[in-house]
Design a protein around this motif. Sequence first.
Motif, PDB file in Angstrom:
ATOM      1  N   HIS A  54      11.995   4.678   9.888  1.00 22.81           N
ATOM      2  CA  HIS A  54      11.752   6.093   9.604  1.00 22.81           C
ATOM      3  C   HIS A  54      10.256   6.390   9.535  1.00 22.81           C
ATOM      4  O   HIS A  54       9.783   7.391  10.100  1.00 22.81           O
ATOM      5  CB  HIS A  54      12.414   6.465   8.275  1.00 22.81           C
ATOM      6  CG  HIS A  54      12.027   7.811   7.765  1.00 22.81           C
ATOM      7  ND1 HIS A  54      12.519   8.986   8.296  1.00 22.81           N
ATOM      8  CD2 HIS A  54      11.165   8.182   6.768  1.00 22.81           C
ATOM      9  CE1 HIS A  54      11.984  10.015   7.657  1.00 22.81           C
ATOM     10  NE2 HIS A  54      11.171   9.559   6.721  1.00 22.81           N
TER      11      HIS A  54
ATOM     12  N   HIS B 132       2.607   9.880   1.425  1.00 20.84           N
ATOM     13  CA  HIS B 132       3.999   9.461   1.278  1.00 20.84           C
ATOM     14  C   HIS B 132       4.111   8.332   0.257  1.00 20.84           C
ATOM     15  O   HIS B 132       3.265   7.430   0.235  1.00 20.84           O
ATOM     16  CB  HIS B 132       4.575   8.976   2.618  1.00 20.84           C
ATOM     17  CG  HIS B 132       4.695  10.045   3.647  1.00 20.84           C
ATOM     18  ND1 HIS B 132       3.605  10.525   4.351  1.00 20.84           N
ATOM     19  CD2 HIS B 132       5.784  10.733   4.111  1.00 20.84           C
ATOM     20  CE1 HIS B 132       4.006  11.450   5.202  1.00 20.84           C
ATOM     21  NE2 HIS B 132       5.310  11.597   5.073  1.00 20.84           N
TER      22      HIS B 132
ATOM     23  N   ARG C 277      11.176  14.934  -2.250  1.00 20.20           N
ATOM     24  CA  ARG C 277      11.955  13.903  -1.559  1.00 20.20           C
ATOM     25  C   ARG C 277      12.239  14.355  -0.125  1.00 20.20           C
ATOM     26  O   ARG C 277      12.757  15.442   0.116  1.00 20.20           O
ATOM     27  CB  ARG C 277      13.264  13.651  -2.285  1.00 20.20           C
ATOM     28  CG  ARG C 277      14.061  12.492  -1.649  1.00 20.20           C
ATOM     29  CD  ARG C 277      15.520  12.501  -2.031  1.00 20.20           C
ATOM     30  NE  ARG C 277      15.730  12.184  -3.436  1.00 20.20           N
ATOM     31  CZ  ARG C 277      16.929  11.977  -3.963  1.00 20.20           C
ATOM     32  NH1 ARG C 277      18.008  12.072  -3.191  1.00 20.20           N
ATOM     33  NH2 ARG C 277      17.064  11.707  -5.252  1.00 20.20           N
ATOM     34  N   SER C 278      11.918  13.481   0.830  1.00 21.46           N
ATOM     35  CA  SER C 278      12.156  13.802   2.241  1.00 21.46           C
ATOM     36  C   SER C 278      13.302  12.992   2.826  1.00 21.46           C
ATOM     37  O   SER C 278      13.976  13.438   3.749  1.00 21.46           O
ATOM     38  CB  SER C 278      10.889  13.565   3.069  1.00 21.46           C
ATOM     39  OG  SER C 278      10.488  12.197   3.006  1.00 21.46           O
ATOM     40  N   THR C 279      13.539  11.788   2.293  1.00 22.32           N
ATOM     41  CA  THR C 279      14.572  10.925   2.864  1.00 22.32           C
ATOM     42  C   THR C 279      15.138   9.997   1.793  1.00 22.32           C
ATOM     43  O   THR C 279      14.414   9.532   0.916  1.00 22.32           O
ATOM     44  CB  THR C 279      13.997  10.051   4.012  1.00 22.32           C
ATOM     45  OG1 THR C 279      13.362  10.887   4.968  1.00 22.32           O
ATOM     46  CG2 THR C 279      15.103   9.259   4.698  1.00 22.32           C
ATOM     47  N   GLU C 280      16.431   9.755   1.883  1.00 15.25           N
ATOM     48  CA  GLU C 280      17.085   8.724   1.078  1.00 15.25           C
ATOM     49  C   GLU C 280      17.818   7.779   2.027  1.00 15.25           C
ATOM     50  O   GLU C 280      18.608   8.222   2.860  1.00 15.25           O
ATOM     51  CB  GLU C 280      18.064   9.327   0.074  1.00 15.25           C
ATOM     52  CG  GLU C 280      18.772   8.271  -0.773  1.00 15.25           C
ATOM     53  CD  GLU C 280      19.679   8.865  -1.838  1.00 15.25           C
ATOM     54  OE1 GLU C 280      20.270   8.082  -2.613  1.00 15.25           O
ATOM     55  OE2 GLU C 280      19.807  10.101  -1.886  1.00 15.25           O
ATOM     56  N   ILE C 281      17.556   6.488   1.908  1.00 17.99           N
ATOM     57  CA  ILE C 281      18.098   5.503   2.839  1.00 17.99           C
ATOM     58  C   ILE C 281      18.878   4.443   2.060  1.00 17.99           C
ATOM     59  O   ILE C 281      18.359   3.865   1.104  1.00 17.99           O
ATOM     60  CB  ILE C 281      16.964   4.838   3.648  1.00 17.99           C
ATOM     61  CG1 ILE C 281      16.274   5.892   4.529  1.00 17.99           C
ATOM     62  CG2 ILE C 281      17.490   3.691   4.509  1.00 17.99           C
ATOM     63  CD1 ILE C 281      15.037   5.395   5.228  1.00 17.99           C
TER      64      ILE C 281
ATOM     65  N   VAL D 256      13.859   2.008   6.505  1.00 13.84           N
ATOM     66  CA  VAL D 256      12.781   2.876   6.026  1.00 13.84           C
ATOM     67  C   VAL D 256      11.523   2.683   6.871  1.00 13.84           C
ATOM     68  O   VAL D 256      10.768   3.641   7.121  1.00 13.84           O
ATOM     69  CB  VAL D 256      12.493   2.626   4.527  1.00 13.84           C
ATOM     70  CG1 VAL D 256      11.734   1.316   4.305  1.00 13.84           C
ATOM     71  CG2 VAL D 256      11.695   3.797   3.939  1.00 13.84           C
TER      72      VAL D 256
END
Length: 526
Positions: free
Chosen positions: A398, A480, A502-506, A395
């Motif tokens: 990212h 963010h 939601r922009s990203t799931e890690i 993350v």
Amino acid sequence: MEKIRARLNIGSKAEPVKLRKRKSQLYSKEETCPLDNGVLGVHFTVFTVVFRLINCFLVQTSFVPDEYWQSLEVAHLMVFDYGYLTWEWTAGIRGFSYPLFFAAIYKILHFFTCDAVQLLVWLPRVVQALLSALADIKLYCLIQSLEHSDVAKWTYLCQLCSWFTWYCCTRTLTNTMETTLTTLALYYYPLPGSKTHSSTKYLILVALAVIVRPTALIVWLPLLVYHFWQEDNKLKLITHLCLPIGALTLGISTLIDCIFYGKWTLVQYNFLKFNVFHNVAEFYGSHPWHWYFTQGFVVVIGPHLPFFLYGCTLASKRYRILLITIVWTVMVYSCLAHKEFRFIYPVLPFCMVFCGIALVNLRTWRRPAACALLVSNLVPALYTGLLHQRGTLDVIGHLQTLCDDSDPSTPPLPEVLFLMPCHSTPFYSHIHCPMKMRFLECPPDLTGDESYVDEAERFFADPHHWLRTSFPYKSMLPTHLVFFDVLEMELSTFLDGNRFMRSTEIFHTHVPEGRVGKSILVYQRH
């Protein structure tokens, strides 16, 4: 008669017989380490270095916050001060001597304008990997000088295939440096029959280990007592070696700490005061007294355990002090409420000596046992190094792209809030740009206030209340939010009401626990 006398050299002075000088390998005081023909056709040193470098790049997960917050984050603040972190949080660190080591690396990179974020992240770990490789070599050379080559080779194999050593030896942890210095010091320690001992060198290395992490004295106390007991000239040992070396290293360390703290301070005393007198360490969790015996030591030594136990029954008397040190260390740490696997890591190389002895004595079963040992360690080494708890690093990687994508002249600039257990991720050492970031703080209480609750606990007790009071106006909200997926449902109303998407799931771990979820989510405000 004269001719006979002349022929027999009777009555004349005989010429001295000249003998060819030879250096005895048995009694030579030079530090030699025959490395045979190497490993798999590769020179021994080259193989060890390459192995540890591969080890370094195949460990892509996080372990504990101290990996960054007791080393790289302090070093980054010392060299690159972006103004968002204050020096007050450094009061909880164990001195500046260890971070200064990495600060020197950062300073060199900065001087040559090579301070790219990937170099800042990986170069300290590469340096630690090289130091660990040196420790592996010295362990092999020590056993080579004490035993026949087979014992040294199998001890070396046990050291390389240990899953916990693989997991820890390239990390920027004080425990890793403590273990490295301890192994190097053991090479020069006066074990019975050792041909590599040097009291000056080993005491310097022990002093450095104690400066890096004061608890190194726990490991070395029985070894130091044993050396003192065996030494003929005890007064000289104390007055000519122990006192000068201890005073010099402590003086230099204290001077470094005083410069950065801006006041006279003795970090070793503060460490003792916080962790023993005030029992601050218990603030971060506690375990029952038997935890190391039933879980901690078993996990750390892993599949080596049966070999270690068998080796203990076979080892000669010269290794008895190593076994005493292992038992002593585990017992002392068992008396402390706060327990972690990494605390007993420094005695793991000692255990490998007994494992090597056990493998040598298995004779016909030696190779099948070694293959089983290798395979059984390979699985946890690769899983913990590549998968388990990797999200907190991914993350940050990212978020670092936000620095590349953002234009300082075009607001709004990225602003990140981490709604996670405090110090869950590395910080500016892995971002390396002046992007505003904030995390939930959890400083321990040193005043004795029983009603004290840190910021992280207040947030998790009532996330909505904390967010409303911390951000009374929408204009104050960050761009963010980063948090574990276990919070998503609870924060859904706040997220929808303030236009966070939601922009990203890690992925983080297959074993979520408590406030740590399976995945890490990044929400961006639109």
